[in-house]
Design a protein around this motif. Structure first.
Motif, PDB file in Angstrom:
ATOM      1  N   ILE A  32     -48.946 -30.335  25.289  1.00  0.00           N
ATOM      2  CA  ILE A  32     -49.487 -28.982  25.188  1.00  0.00           C
ATOM      3  C   ILE A  32     -49.185 -28.392  23.812  1.00  0.00           C
ATOM      4  N   SER A  33     -50.213 -27.875  23.181  1.00  0.00           N
ATOM      5  CA  SER A  33     -50.028 -27.169  21.908  1.00  0.00           C
ATOM      6  C   SER A  33     -50.018 -25.660  22.113  1.00  0.00           C
ATOM      7  N   ALA A  34     -50.836 -25.183  23.073  1.00  0.00           N
ATOM      8  CA  ALA A  34     -50.917 -23.747  23.357  1.00  0.00           C
ATOM      9  C   ALA A  34     -51.250 -23.551  24.831  1.00  0.00           C
ATOM     10  N   ALA A  35     -50.668 -22.517  25.407  1.00  0.00           N
ATOM     11  CA  ALA A  35     -50.921 -22.173  26.809  1.00  0.00           C
ATOM     12  C   ALA A  35     -51.057 -20.662  26.923  1.00  0.00           C
ATOM     13  N   ALA A  36     -52.022 -20.205  27.705  1.00  0.00           N
ATOM     14  CA  ALA A  36     -52.247 -18.767  27.867  1.00  0.00           C
ATOM     15  C   ALA A  36     -51.602 -18.272  29.156  1.00  0.00           C
ATOM     16  N   LEU A  37     -51.171 -17.033  29.128  1.00  0.00           N
ATOM     17  CA  LEU A  37     -50.644 -16.379  30.320  1.00  0.00           C
ATOM     18  C   LEU A  37     -51.774 -15.688  31.076  1.00  0.00           C
ATOM     19  N   ASN A  38     -51.593 -15.584  32.382  1.00  0.00           N
ATOM     20  CA  ASN A  38     -52.499 -14.824  33.227  1.00  0.00           C
ATOM     21  C   ASN A  38     -51.696 -13.827  34.049  1.00  0.00           C
ATOM     22  N   ARG A  39     -52.374 -12.824  34.565  1.00  0.00           N
ATOM     23  CA  ARG A  39     -51.694 -11.812  35.365  1.00  0.00           C
ATOM     24  C   ARG A  39     -50.924 -12.446  36.522  1.00  0.00           C
ATOM     25  N   ARG A  40     -51.448 -13.533  37.075  1.00  0.00           N
ATOM     26  CA  ARG A  40     -50.760 -14.166  38.206  1.00  0.00           C
ATOM     27  C   ARG A  40     -49.366 -14.642  37.797  1.00  0.00           C
ATOM     28  N   ASP A  41     -49.196 -15.067  36.542  1.00  0.00           N
ATOM     29  CA  ASP A  41     -47.879 -15.486  36.074  1.00  0.00           C
ATOM     30  C   ASP A  41     -46.900 -14.319  36.116  1.00  0.00           C
ATOM     31  N   GLN A  42     -47.371 -13.149  35.686  1.00  0.00           N
ATOM     32  CA  GLN A  42     -46.524 -11.956  35.724  1.00  0.00           C
ATOM     33  C   GLN A  42     -46.265 -11.526  37.162  1.00  0.00           C
ATOM     34  N   TRP A  43     -47.277 -11.633  38.029  1.00  0.00           N
ATOM     35  CA  TRP A  43     -47.064 -11.280  39.438  1.00  0.00           C
ATOM     36  C   TRP A  43     -46.047 -12.210  40.085  1.00  0.00           C
ATOM     37  N   ILE A  44     -46.088 -13.502  39.735  1.00  0.00           N
ATOM     38  CA  ILE A  44     -45.082 -14.436  40.239  1.00  0.00           C
ATOM     39  C   ILE A  44     -43.700 -14.014  39.756  1.00  0.00           C
ATOM     40  N   ARG A  45     -43.620 -13.648  38.483  1.00  0.00           N
ATOM     41  CA  ARG A  45     -42.345 -13.165  37.932  1.00  0.00           C
ATOM     42  C   ARG A  45     -41.819 -11.978  38.717  1.00  0.00           C
ATOM     43  N   GLU A  46     -42.710 -11.089  39.148  1.00  0.00           N
ATOM     44  CA  GLU A  46     -42.312  -9.872  39.850  1.00  0.00           C
ATOM     45  C   GLU A  46     -42.161 -10.090  41.354  1.00  0.00           C
ATOM     46  N   LEU A 307     -40.111 -14.240  26.853  1.00  0.00           N
ATOM     47  CA  LEU A 307     -39.923 -12.968  27.547  1.00  0.00           C
ATOM     48  C   LEU A 307     -40.760 -11.866  26.916  1.00  0.00           C
ATOM     49  N   GLN A 308     -40.837 -11.861  25.584  1.00  0.00           N
ATOM     50  CA  GLN A 308     -41.683 -10.882  24.903  1.00  0.00           C
ATOM     51  C   GLN A 308     -43.155 -11.110  25.263  1.00  0.00           C
ATOM     52  N   ALA A 309     -43.525 -12.377  25.410  1.00  0.00           N
ATOM     53  CA  ALA A 309     -44.909 -12.681  25.783  1.00  0.00           C
ATOM     54  C   ALA A 309     -45.236 -12.107  27.160  1.00  0.00           C
ATOM     55  N   PHE A 310     -44.374 -12.333  28.134  1.00  0.00           N
ATOM     56  CA  PHE A 310     -44.612 -11.806  29.480  1.00  0.00           C
ATOM     57  C   PHE A 310     -44.570 -10.274  29.483  1.00  0.00           C
ATOM     58  N   ASP A 311     -43.640  -9.700  28.733  1.00  0.00           N
ATOM     59  CA  ASP A 311     -43.525  -8.241  28.701  1.00  0.00           C
ATOM     60  C   ASP A 311     -44.735  -7.582  28.057  1.00  0.00           C
ATOM     61  N   ARG A 312     -45.493  -8.340  27.298  1.00  0.00           N
ATOM     62  CA  ARG A 312     -46.689  -7.799  26.649  1.00  0.00           C
ATOM     63  C   ARG A 312     -47.687  -7.268  27.685  1.00  0.00           C
ATOM     64  N   PHE A 313     -47.666  -7.815  28.893  1.00  0.00           N
ATOM     65  CA  PHE A 313     -48.551  -7.326  29.950  1.00  0.00           C
ATOM     66  C   PHE A 313     -48.308  -5.847  30.245  1.00  0.00           C
ATOM     67  N   SER A 318     -52.340  -3.697  24.989  1.00  0.00           N
ATOM     68  CA  SER A 318     -52.719  -5.115  25.048  1.00  0.00           C
ATOM     69  C   SER A 318     -54.227  -5.233  25.207  1.00  0.00           C
ATOM     70  N   PHE A 319     -54.789  -6.259  24.545  1.00  0.00           N
ATOM     71  CA  PHE A 319     -56.258  -6.357  24.475  1.00  0.00           C
ATOM     72  C   PHE A 319     -56.628  -7.827  24.356  1.00  0.00           C
ATOM     73  N   GLY A 320     -56.981  -8.431  25.472  1.00  0.00           N
ATOM     74  CA  GLY A 320     -57.331  -9.847  25.446  1.00  0.00           C
ATOM     75  C   GLY A 320     -56.200 -10.709  25.981  1.00  0.00           C
ATOM     76  N   LYS A 321     -56.228 -11.985  25.628  1.00  0.00           N
ATOM     77  CA  LYS A 321     -55.327 -12.980  26.208  1.00  0.00           C
ATOM     78  C   LYS A 321     -54.030 -13.126  25.399  1.00  0.00           C
ATOM     79  N   ILE A 322     -52.946 -13.342  26.129  1.00  0.00           N
ATOM     80  CA  ILE A 322     -51.626 -13.586  25.550  1.00  0.00           C
ATOM     81  C   ILE A 322     -51.380 -15.088  25.563  1.00  0.00           C
TER      82      ILE A 322
END
Length: 326
Positions: A32-46, A307-313, A318-322
């Motif tokens: 993997i060179s790059a991976a994007a976050l989705n809201r579901r990742d943050q919901w799992i975190r929460e 952690l900063q990446a997830f907190d960006r949600f 925020s505008f677009g994909k992280i």
């Protein structure tokens, strides 16, 4: 290898070292060179996602290079179809359906092993970060906007929540279809920004009477929505007779009531949509290549700054994909 997993620690997501996966039969090992976050990742975190399995590597979207696997794939730059067991019915997912990142180990790791039939060549016009942002959000938006919404020239389309990753893909697909596209947002700045993508105009949903201004256009053939909640009755006021409201989420919860009379009298279709079939994933990629669509990337973070990446949600601008890079 480094991987971001869900744990039972006080901070549920942790960057840990785990063994590199072994490749069997027809699988491919993708670096993997790059991976994007989705809201579901943050919901799992929460802890707000069903069936959380601790120790799982998160992430549904990834771009990388094939190291091991069938000869025809070795060395190729690829993106990964995150669907797991969609099933044989193109209209709806099977009871066994899931996506990468829960419960199956996902893309937020240095390596992932997936069956070769999950791979597609990376669109040549996209950077690794842009390509990583494409799979889940792009497929969700394509099915909702093109397949179920039937957006095309001569139609007027409203996309709600203009700042999100899926909604921006919905905007891109609707604009490239030739439709006249409008948006809603709680930010006038975001409305102005999406006008650069070909959007005709927008409405700030924080104004309680926004739907009256929107209704002056003469109504919408299609409304693409992820908010749900009490806005549904406003959508019923501005959708054209026999129009479509396609819902792929419900971030504001359930509506307190639904104007059923307006619904049946105007012959409106309210349609549910989520992700998309494997066939639609291929169709989505063909559309992206044909129209040279580029995802909007909000910010790119090194994996060490996860952690900063997830907190960006949580940040309102925020505008677009992280995206996280390895």
């Amino acid at each position: 290898m480094k991987a971001i997993t869900i744990t039972q620690e006080s901070e549920p997501i942790q960057l840990v070292d785990i063994d590199r996966p072994e490749v069997v039969s027809d699988e491919c090992l993708v670096k993997i060179s790059a991976a994007a976050l989705n809201r579901r990742d943050q919901w799992i975190r929460e802890g707000m996602y069903p069936g959380i399995q601790f120790g799982t590597v998160l992430g549904s979207d990834g771009c990388g290079v094939v190291g091991e696997g069938p000869a025809e794939w070795k060395g190729k730059e690829v993106i990964i179809n995150p669907n797991v067991e969609w099933g044989d019915n193109p209209e709806v997912q099977s009871s066994k359906y899931s996506v990468l990142g829960m419960p199956t180990n996902g893309t937020l790791a240095e390596y992932i092993n997936v069956p070769a039939h999950r791979l597609h060549e990376k669109p040549a016009h996209l950077s690794d970060e842009e390509a990583a942002a494409l799979p889940l959000a792009g497929l969700t938006a394509f099915r909702a906007t093109i397949k179920k919404g039937d957006a095309k020239a001569g139609k007027r389309v409203l996309v709600t929540g203009a700042g999100g990753g899926v909604s921006q893909f919905a905007i891109a697909f609707a604009v490239s279809s030739g439709a006249d596209v409008y948006v809603t947002s709680g930010s006038n700045d975001k409305i102005d920004r999406v006008k650069e993508f070909g959007v005709k105009g927008g409405f700030n949903y924080k104004d309680e009477k926004w739907f009256k201004e929107a209704g002056q256009l003469g109504g919408f053939d299609v409304i693409i929505d992820s908010a749900g909640g009490n806005q549904l009755n406003n959508y019923l006021k501005i959708v054209k007779p026999a129009g479509r409201i396609v819902m792929y989420g419900s971030t504001t919860g359930y509506p307190e009531k639904v104007d059923v009379f307006r619904l049946f009298w105007s012959q409106v279709q309210i349609m549910g949509s989520t992700m998309g079939s494997d066939e639609e994933f291929g169709e989505m990629l063909d559309w992206v290549n044909k129209h040279q669509i580029k995802p909007t990337v909000d910010k790119v973070f090194d994996v060490g700054d996860y952690l900063q990446a997830f907190d960006r949600f949580k940040e309102p601008d925020s505008f677009g994909k992280i995206v996280v890079t390895f």
